[in-house]
Design an enzyme around this catalytic site. Sequence first.
Site: not given
Length: 324
Positions: A57, A82, A208, A212, A214, A308
């Site tokens: 990030k 989060s 995923e 979750g 989506d 990640s």
Amino acid sequence: MTTTPPTITLDDVRDAAARLKGVAHRTPVLRSRTLDALVGAEVLLKCENFQRVGAFKFRGAYNAASRLAPEQLARGIAAYSSGNHAQAVALAARELGTTAVIVMPEDAPGSKRAATEGYGAEIVTYDRYTEDRVAIADALAADRGLALIPPYEHPHVMAGQGTAALELLEEAGELDALLVPVGGGGLIAGSATAVKGLRPGTRIVGVEPEAGDDTKRSLEAGRRVEIPVPRTIADGQALHTPGELTFSVNQRLVDEIALVSDDEIRAALRFAFERLKIVVEPSGATPLAALLAGRAGTLPRRVGVIVSGGNIDTGRFAELCGGV
């Protein structure tokens, strides 16, 4: 006939890489003969758990924040997250000599909140199951005159995240497939942009948690689908719908989405610790879980994996690994 232009390009990712040089870490690419033998492929792990703030990030947060005008930097930055984007924006703000206010869920991991505060950010909490973090952050930014840097819905953020995959290609060379965790979709959007721009034949596989899914549902439906806020140990992937900008990229460039269970994620955490000698957080372990559980289908010869992040405290790590 008109077409919608891409929100980011390979040149955007390259530009972000130049901006991040000497600021972000160039993280290691790890190999494991044991892992290769288990999955039947040559696996190259891009370990963003060794990135600043412990996750990819920082790449996107710094790329976006560093482009703000001096007068905006003087007023400060806002974000919602989060945990990992929260830390990334807080550190980017500190590096650039400004302040940050972060909207975080009340149940965010304690280690991530402590690290965010440690970088000097102010924390505003909310209930992720009943409140809208975007609305809270938008109102906060408007009230205080802050620049809002979202965790994925921003071209500069996506381009910055894509520099991890760009580095992987520079070091590893040709890849037949790349596995990437999918939350809001910024990492895979940037990664797919970089990889497809250089190696159009590389298969891009997002991963995923089952609870979750989506993005998988959205890609299958051809439009963004909303699901209830998922309850999964992969807290960084507990989103209810893909981002609008990220989905527009991923709909064009992502080849498929694989799903993994929480138990498979736990097994991957343990494998990474015991055999690879690295600590990975649940969201960062989902691509490894997909490989180990055979969720990514028949694998080609050379497979890249974006690990990640590794932000997890010792108590939570022991709890999750003890349940395998």
